[in-house]
Write an enzyme that holds these catalytic residues in place. Sequence first.
Site, PDB file in Angstrom:
ATOM      1  N   PHE A  14     -30.060  -3.477 -17.546  1.00 42.04           N
ATOM      2  CA  PHE A  14     -30.557  -2.439 -16.937  1.00 42.04           C
ATOM      3  C   PHE A  14     -30.464  -0.873 -17.641  1.00 42.04           C
ATOM      4  O   PHE A  14     -30.048  -0.867 -18.779  1.00 42.04           O
ATOM      5  CB  PHE A  14     -29.177  -2.101 -15.976  1.00 42.04           C
ATOM      6  CG  PHE A  14     -29.061  -0.843 -15.195  1.00 42.04           C
ATOM      7  CD1 PHE A  14     -29.806  -0.629 -14.053  1.00 42.04           C
ATOM      8  CD2 PHE A  14     -28.573   0.559 -15.667  1.00 42.04           C
ATOM      9  CE1 PHE A  14     -29.843   0.474 -13.127  1.00 42.04           C
ATOM     10  CE2 PHE A  14     -28.573   1.475 -14.971  1.00 42.04           C
ATOM     11  CZ  PHE A  14     -29.098   1.798 -13.662  1.00 42.04           C
ATOM     12  N   GLU A  37     -20.483  -7.569 -23.911  1.00 44.48           N
ATOM     13  CA  GLU A  37     -21.148  -6.344 -22.832  1.00 44.48           C
ATOM     14  C   GLU A  37     -20.933  -4.941 -23.276  1.00 44.48           C
ATOM     15  O   GLU A  37     -19.736  -4.601 -23.478  1.00 44.48           O
ATOM     16  CB  GLU A  37     -20.268  -6.859 -21.386  1.00 44.48           C
ATOM     17  CG  GLU A  37     -20.630  -8.204 -21.257  1.00 44.48           C
ATOM     18  CD  GLU A  37     -19.901  -8.362 -19.676  1.00 44.48           C
ATOM     19  OE1 GLU A  37     -19.190  -7.587 -19.234  1.00 44.48           O
ATOM     20  OE2 GLU A  37     -19.892  -9.525 -19.391  1.00 44.48           O
ATOM     21  N   GLU A  97     -19.493  25.300 -13.433  1.00 44.25           N
ATOM     22  CA  GLU A  97     -18.427  24.654 -12.383  1.00 44.25           C
ATOM     23  C   GLU A  97     -17.317  25.516 -12.087  1.00 44.25           C
ATOM     24  O   GLU A  97     -16.721  25.272 -11.063  1.00 44.25           O
ATOM     25  CB  GLU A  97     -18.058  23.290 -12.951  1.00 44.25           C
ATOM     26  CG  GLU A  97     -18.921  22.197 -13.204  1.00 44.25           C
ATOM     27  CD  GLU A  97     -18.317  20.916 -13.714  1.00 44.25           C
ATOM     28  OE1 GLU A  97     -16.836  21.116 -13.704  1.00 44.25           O
ATOM     29  OE2 GLU A  97     -18.927  20.005 -13.813  1.00 44.25           O
ATOM     30  N   SER A 114     -13.387   4.497 -23.498  1.00 41.53           N
ATOM     31  CA  SER A 114     -13.042   3.109 -23.200  1.00 41.53           C
ATOM     32  C   SER A 114     -13.846   2.094 -24.151  1.00 41.53           C
ATOM     33  O   SER A 114     -15.069   1.643 -23.721  1.00 41.53           O
ATOM     34  CB  SER A 114     -13.466   2.618 -21.852  1.00 41.53           C
ATOM     35  OG  SER A 114     -13.261   1.244 -21.267  1.00 41.53           O
ATOM     36  N   PRO A 115     -13.304   2.143 -25.506  1.00 45.67           N
ATOM     37  CA  PRO A 115     -14.302   1.630 -26.546  1.00 45.67           C
ATOM     38  C   PRO A 115     -14.383   0.021 -26.439  1.00 45.67           C
ATOM     39  O   PRO A 115     -15.202  -0.530 -27.223  1.00 45.67           O
ATOM     40  CB  PRO A 115     -13.325   1.929 -27.727  1.00 45.67           C
ATOM     41  CG  PRO A 115     -12.052   1.950 -27.195  1.00 45.67           C
ATOM     42  CD  PRO A 115     -12.072   2.653 -25.856  1.00 45.67           C
ATOM     43  N   GLY A 116     -13.567  -0.644 -25.254  1.00 42.22           N
ATOM     44  CA  GLY A 116     -14.114  -1.920 -25.430  1.00 42.22           C
ATOM     45  C   GLY A 116     -15.383  -2.272 -24.774  1.00 42.22           C
ATOM     46  O   GLY A 116     -15.919  -3.453 -25.275  1.00 42.22           O
ATOM     47  N   GLU A 139     -27.170  20.933  -7.511  1.00 41.83           N
ATOM     48  CA  GLU A 139     -27.572  21.049  -5.894  1.00 41.83           C
ATOM     49  C   GLU A 139     -26.755  19.691  -5.542  1.00 41.83           C
ATOM     50  O   GLU A 139     -26.456  19.639  -4.189  1.00 41.83           O
ATOM     51  CB  GLU A 139     -28.943  20.953  -5.824  1.00 41.83           C
ATOM     52  CG  GLU A 139     -29.683  19.756  -6.355  1.00 41.83           C
ATOM     53  CD  GLU A 139     -31.162  19.700  -6.103  1.00 41.83           C
ATOM     54  OE1 GLU A 139     -31.915  18.658  -6.452  1.00 41.83           O
ATOM     55  OE2 GLU A 139     -31.804  20.779  -5.442  1.00 41.83           O
TER      56      GLU A 139
END
Length: 204
Positions: A14, A37, A97, A114-116, A139
């Site tokens: 992806f 992954e 913001e 999240s270094p995994g 927007e």
Amino acid sequence: MDMKETTLSQQYFFEGKIMKARLDAVRLPNGHTAAREVCEHVGGVGVLPIDRAGNVLLVRQFRYPYGEQILEIPAGKLDHGEGESAADCGARELREETGCTAGRIVPLGCIYPSPGFLTEVVHLFAALDLTEGEMQPDEDEFVEVVRLPLRDVQRMVASDEIRDAKTVAALYRAGLKGLYPGIAGAGQEEGDGHGQENDPRRRG
């Protein structure tokens, strides 16, 4: 001990606007192979705004992956083209913001959320000497600014009401640097400011 894993192959499944997902085959230190992954992310910035009274400005917004409203520091992605530094990105996100500009932007280092599996690096800053103005949200961005005393924010972190990782990390590191008014060392950081012109409307 050499713990490095060697990449043997990569296959992308992806490719989106802010992230890419791939499956890698790697060789482990013991010679075996394994699958990894990986989610490639463009990276981001989080800014902890602190006014002179020691209040913290947070934003409340709906976070779709968790299906709930989350209270967190102003933040955004590093995806606005080449030439924009992390500090400039932080100043822009703060303005969009919260409507605030900062007389000083103090670096608070980086975190790996999240270094995994995630390559995202979040650059953290504290925003001091605030000048208030009009919010300029995107927007598709719906946020509510929440101003809270530092002790209330700390209590909410301790009671599990604030779970956002960058917010917790920024609060902790700002405390270590003594950046809260009334605490020893506050305002003593030298050479790391990101100056703005003084503004008579300054109230922060």
